[in-house]
Design a protein around this motif. Structure first.
Motif, PDB file in Angstrom:
ATOM      1  N   TRP A  77       0.829  -1.209   0.000  1.00 32.13           N
ATOM      2  CA  TRP A  77       0.000   0.000   0.000  1.00 32.13           C
ATOM      3  C   TRP A  77       0.863   1.258   0.000  1.00 32.13           C
ATOM      4  CZ3 TRP A  77      -5.051  -0.316   3.376  1.00 32.13           C
ATOM      5  CH2 TRP A  77      -5.741  -1.491   3.069  1.00 32.13           C
ATOM      6  N   GLU A  78       2.026   1.166   0.647  1.00 30.68           N
ATOM      7  CA  GLU A  78       2.927   2.318   0.705  1.00 30.68           C
ATOM      8  C   GLU A  78       3.386   2.748  -0.686  1.00 30.68           C
ATOM      9  OE1 GLU A  78       4.198   4.178   3.392  1.00 30.68           O
ATOM     10  OE2 GLU A  78       2.553   3.231   4.474  1.00 30.68           O
ATOM     11  N   GLN A  79       3.451   1.799  -1.611  1.00 30.69           N
ATOM     12  CA  GLN A  79       3.959   2.097  -2.957  1.00 30.69           C
ATOM     13  C   GLN A  79       2.937   2.827  -3.825  1.00 30.69           C
ATOM     14  OE1 GLN A  79       5.987  -1.332  -4.834  1.00 30.69           O
ATOM     15  NE2 GLN A  79       5.894  -2.334  -2.839  1.00 30.69           N
ATOM     16  N   LYS A  87       0.655   5.222  -2.529  1.00 28.74           N
ATOM     17  CA  LYS A  87       0.157   6.431  -1.883  1.00 28.74           C
ATOM     18  C   LYS A  87       0.029   7.553  -2.915  1.00 28.74           C
ATOM     19  CE  LYS A  87       1.604   6.274   2.972  1.00 28.74           C
ATOM     20  NZ  LYS A  87       2.526   6.874   3.962  1.00 28.74           N
ATOM     21  N   GLY A  88      -1.081   8.251  -2.884  1.00 31.51           N
ATOM     22  CA  GLY A  88      -1.278   9.373  -3.789  1.00 31.51           C
ATOM     23  C   GLY A  88      -2.029   9.023  -5.054  1.00 31.51           C
ATOM     24  N   ASN A 127      -6.170   5.384   1.700  1.00 29.26           N
ATOM     25  CA  ASN A 127      -5.521   6.095   0.595  1.00 29.26           C
ATOM     26  C   ASN A 127      -6.328   7.297   0.114  1.00 29.26           C
ATOM     27  OD1 ASN A 127      -2.983   4.491  -0.484  1.00 29.26           O
ATOM     28  ND2 ASN A 127      -4.482   2.978   0.172  1.00 29.26           N
ATOM     29  N   GLN A 128      -7.517   7.487   0.690  1.00 26.66           N
ATOM     30  CA  GLN A 128      -8.388   8.596   0.298  1.00 26.66           C
ATOM     31  C   GLN A 128      -8.499   8.653  -1.227  1.00 26.66           C
ATOM     32  OE1 GLN A 128      -6.348  11.752   2.453  1.00 26.66           O
ATOM     33  NE2 GLN A 128      -7.766  11.543   4.166  1.00 26.66           N
ATOM     34  N   ARG A 164      -9.021  14.874   1.150  1.00 28.94           N
ATOM     35  CA  ARG A 164      -7.618  15.046   1.543  1.00 28.94           C
ATOM     36  C   ARG A 164      -7.373  16.385   2.228  1.00 28.94           C
ATOM     37  NH1 ARG A 164      -4.489  12.056  -3.590  1.00 28.94           N
ATOM     38  NH2 ARG A 164      -5.383  10.001  -3.141  1.00 28.94           N
ATOM     39  N   LEU A 194      -1.432  13.248   2.096  1.00 31.45           N
ATOM     40  CA  LEU A 194      -1.525  12.824   0.704  1.00 31.45           C
ATOM     41  C   LEU A 194      -1.775  14.041  -0.163  1.00 31.45           C
ATOM     42  CD1 LEU A 194      -3.752   9.634   1.107  1.00 31.45           C
ATOM     43  CD2 LEU A 194      -1.284   9.722   0.783  1.00 31.45           C
TER      44      LEU A 194
END
Length: 238
Positions: free
Chosen positions: A147-149, A151-152, A181-182, A230, A237
């Motif tokens: 999930w970190e990869q 983001k955005g 992740n919105q 956001r 983010l």
């Protein structure tokens, strides 16, 4: 833009599966992003891997032609260097704009015995028509480090063939992915009898459009929803 999750069965008849998918794509409005379930055209054809890989070359050519006014995403079986990969393709404007091989293979389904994991570890955000899109393939949903990869991302795709015994897991994790992740999540799961269905389009604030009885699940993409969430709940983010 329309976000469309397909919730369809995969039969042993590859040609029948392809015709069904093509008809569904054609029936969708222009300016749609369409996601099919994991391996929707060939399934986990462990006893027919070579046949499936050969058929996939035809699939790629035919689906690409349908993407002149749509974004289309699906996974299929590809052979390279005498190894088989579960590969995502994203098409737009009759071009392949992104490919991504599944990294996390599901051991309970024997995927690790028949598929090779991605060589490139290339889970990433790609920009198409100004929209940031990322994909996690089925089992990859369960790995927070992945999930970190992504983001955005504005939209996260999840093509899946997720079993019915873990239906609540699929639906809960998919919603959490959108909230954390919105972002919009397009979850497309198989409608085979032993699969969980649960396909949905989930908005950044957690609103869900889903229906286990439908083949086509549709919702509008609104970039302003992402911007508002956001700003309202700022977790860094952009």
């Amino acid at each position: 833009m329309n976000l469309i999750s397909l919730q369809i069965e995969t039969s042993p008849n590859f040609e029948k599966n392809l015709e069904n998918l093509k008809n569904l794509i054609i029936s969708c409005e222009k300016n749609s992003l369409i996601l099919a379930p994991e391996l929707a055209l060939v399934g986990f054809a462990y006893d027919r891997m070579q046949e499936a890989a050969t058929f996939s070359q035809k699939v790629i050519a035919e689906i690409k032609e349908l993407s002149d006014d749509k974004i289309i995403a699906f996974t299929t079986i590809i052979e390279e260097d005498e190894k088989f990969y579960n590969r995502l393709f994203i098409f737009s404007n009759k071009n392949i704009v992104h490919t991504q091989d599944k990294i996390k293979l599901f051991p309970l389904g024997d995927e690790d015995k028949f598929f090779a994991p991605s060589k490139e570890k290339n889970i990433k955000i790609v920009e198409i028509n100004g929209i940031k899109i990322a994909t996690l393939i089925c089992f990859e949903l369960r790995f927070p480090t992945i999930w970190e990869q992504i983001k955005g991302a504005d939209i996260i795709l999840n093509p899946a063939m997720w079993g019915i015994k873990r239906k609540e897991h699929y639906e809960s994790i998919s919603k959490a992915l959108a909230l954390i992740n919105q972002a919009f999540v397009v979850a497309s799961n198989s409608a085979n009898p032993n699969m969980a269905k649960g396909s949905a389009i989930i908005a950044p604030f957690g609103n869900i459009v889903k229906n286990d009885e439908k083949e086509i699940i549709k919702a509008k993409f609104d970039k302003d929803e992402i911007i508002k969430v956001r700003r309202y709940i700022d977790i860094g983010l952009s």
